[in-house]
Design a protein around this motif. Structure first.
Motif: not given
Lengths: 383, 383
Positions: A115-118, A177-183, A185-190
């Motif tokens: 997750g993003a927070e961690a 500085g925005v992520l698109h898709r991280v294969t 790990f869909p929760e990182w999208d955008g």
DNA sequence: TGCACTTTCGCAACAGCGTTGCCAAAGTGG
DNA sequence: CCACTTTGGCAACGCTGTTGCGAAAGTGCA
């Protein structure tokens, strides 16, 4: 161009030459020759740099019949930058000085799926540790260019920290500085990684693809023949990607999509790739690696590299990544043979494009990430 | 950067905006906004340009509550350049004004095998005819940048002629203006075309590859979405080549070898090409054309274009050349379908890269050749 | 019709850039 | 020891873009 812009432009130009001169240093007159400015102008500029603590005198040259030249050098410890290499399962953070030398490093395992927070927490902690541990007690200001936010905020007493550069694999938007898709790990999208991290750390943050960061680092370290030249960094690891430096600048494209080297089709009716195409280099090359056929992998890689070399007329091909590290000579030889044969057939002047293993090994991405912040200070617009 | 360099830099910047504004014109305040300079600085710069006859006032805008803005425009007839397209069997010479508009043109058959003396004579005569015929009676000086040789010499009364740009197919050295090999005409090997022609005509001469000239011309004409953007011009004629514009500048490479698109390998075990490789796009594509299978030719071209688009993340693909001109819709559709499918599979934001037919038809190379001399006047370093 | 207001643009004074002229500093070579 | 060469700083300068202010040229309302 503005007058203020002119000043910082010339200052950056001089600073860049000071860095390239390294420990050897460079005299005012040499700076004048190389910049095209008069010696007096260089004297003024270097005086300002010395006032800010960025440059210093360092001995003298041998006399050539008159007063010997005073040698100037960059003061590396006048500023630092943090480079973060964020991989799928690993985190590497380095602190480099103005010279690009690593003064602190920290590695840790990482689970992007946590997750993003961690992840943000882990990255922030690592950055703080690396930066604070080395900067404690240093208080001399090194006010950079225009965009300097000044320290004092998040990172304790780190007045000389220029910022943090983050490099990671996925497709992303470098400008925002925005992520698109991280294969996987869909929760990182955008996810707006740059702004989130900048807010946490209270320093400027720049985000870029890992291959671009590596290419920038290699462009700076001088292994590629100086500014204005072009080269490709081919990274063969879990995937196959490229970082392109064209005319001394990292080429990213409007969508930060440049360097998609692995999905270049080199066999129209080849095996199906997960990207949906047939006969991508990545499938062919990694397939050969999986079969243990390094020669074939290198040959396939060479064909794709040849396509790239022909298209862009670059000066050097640098190979890197874990797979290459496993058998460096084999890859350099295999790729070199393909390029050499092609150059001979076409009668290219000056012979084939040289192929080398990229220096710096596993740290190349993290060091390059730090250069994302340092490069603008030295007159290289590619940040 | 020097102070003098700063002045000409800003003047070129303003001149470029004036050109891009076209017949519509642009006000001083708009110029100030776009350049980042203050309105006063723009006033000074435009005053100098008006003194030199390069700019003029052209009416007023509607008022928005105060004094209406005065519209400035480029004076196209203040300067001209000649563009020469030297093909294997044809010679095309155009005279363009500062706006890039063709004001005179001349075509003739040409036999490259007739020897250097004969070809140089034919080119010189054609240039003289085109230039003199249009410039007779025009005497207003338009002293360009630093490198202006001033007229008066070889070309009768042509005080406003900036120079002559020559575009031709073979491999060559753009920086020195020397030809390498012209397939089928070994006597041209190593011929210093630029200097020979410059001596004959007594004006500055620039030599470049035909595809590079075309790309430059297309970059200038605005069809490609403004400065700073990237596109590829794919030329499908007797051969298959590309001109690349990256970040607003033509990318040539250190050996003027960039753009070798036709010998990109896309089928490892494909048919043998005359270049010695197997499965080059050129062989596959032209083979399909010879069989009359336009669909297959377009598909193969699309795959290669997809490789290029992925590698460089360009913004537009422009198609040109005689073969494309024979069935433009089929090629645009065929290439577009391949790129579209690829973009959908990869989920690229913003959709697929657009594919269009390059405008200007057969004159695109000659017009671009003229831009080799005009571009530097307008702040585009790619000359 | 007249006046207040807005906006544009030029003139004059200004700060700051790199440049030029001149001289002190610091070596070499006779 | 002195003549000579070379380096680098100080001061004055020209030129850049910038700022302050006012004239010019419209609009809009009384």
């Amino acid at each position: 161009m503005n007058l203020g812009a002119l000043r910082s432009h010339n200052a950056a130009l001089v600073l860049g030459l000071l860095r390239d001169a390294g420990a050897e240093g460079i005299s005012r007159l040499e700076l004048a020759e190389r910049t095209g400015l008069t010696p007096q102008a260089v004297s003024k500029i270097t005086a300002r740099l010395r006032e800010r603590g960025l440059a210093a005198e360092a001995g003298r040259r041998a006399s050539t019949g008159g007063k010997p030249r005073t040698v100037l050098r960059l003061v590396p410890e006048a500023g630092h930058a943090v480079g973060v290499h964020l991989d799928r399962d690993e985190l590497r953070v380095v602190l480099v000085d103005l010279d690009g030398a690593v003064v602190a490093e920290r590695c840790a395992e990482l689970d992007l799926g946590a997750g993003a927070e961690a992840v943000l927490g882990a990255v922030s902690a690592a950055v703080r540790t690396v930066a604070a541990g080395s900067l404690a007690g240093s208080g001399s200001p090194a006010a950079g260019g225009k965009g300097s936010t000044g320290g004092g905020g998040g990172l304790g007493g780190a007045g000389t920290l220029v910022g943090v550069g983050v490099a990671l694999p996925g497709p992303l938007d470098h400008a925002r500085g925005v992520l698109h898709r991280v294969t996987g790990f869909p929760e990182w999208d955008g996810f707006p990684l740059r702004d989130a991290l900048a807010q946490r750390l209270a320093v400027p943050v720049v985000v870029d693809k890992d291959t671009n960061a590596a290419a920038l680092g290699l462009a700076v370290c001088g292994e590629t023949g100086g500014a204005g030249r072009s080269f490709a960094y081919l990274h063969l690891g879990t995937g196959l990607g490229a970082g392109l430096v064209i005319g001394g600048s990292v080429h990213r494209g409007a969508r930060t999509g440049a360097g998609e080297f692995g999905h270049q089709v080199i066999q129209l009716d080849g095996p199906l790739c997960e990207c949906g195409n047939r006969g991508c280099v990545e499938v062919l090359c990694l397939g050969a690696v999986a079969r243990g056929d390094v020669g074939e992998a290198a040959r396939v890689l060479g064909v794709a590299a040849g396509n790239l070399v022909g298209l862009l007329d670059i000066d050097v091909v640098l190979l890197g990544g874990r797979t290459v590290a496993g058998a460096p000579e084999a890859y350099v030889r295999g790729v070199g043979e393909v390029l050499g044969a092609r150059a001979r057939r076409e009668g290219v002047r000056g012979g084939a494009v040289p192929v080398r293993v990229a220096p710096r090994g596993e740290r190349v991405v993290a060091e390059g990430a730090a250069q994302l912040l340092l490069a603008p200070l030295f007159g290289r617009g590619d940040a």
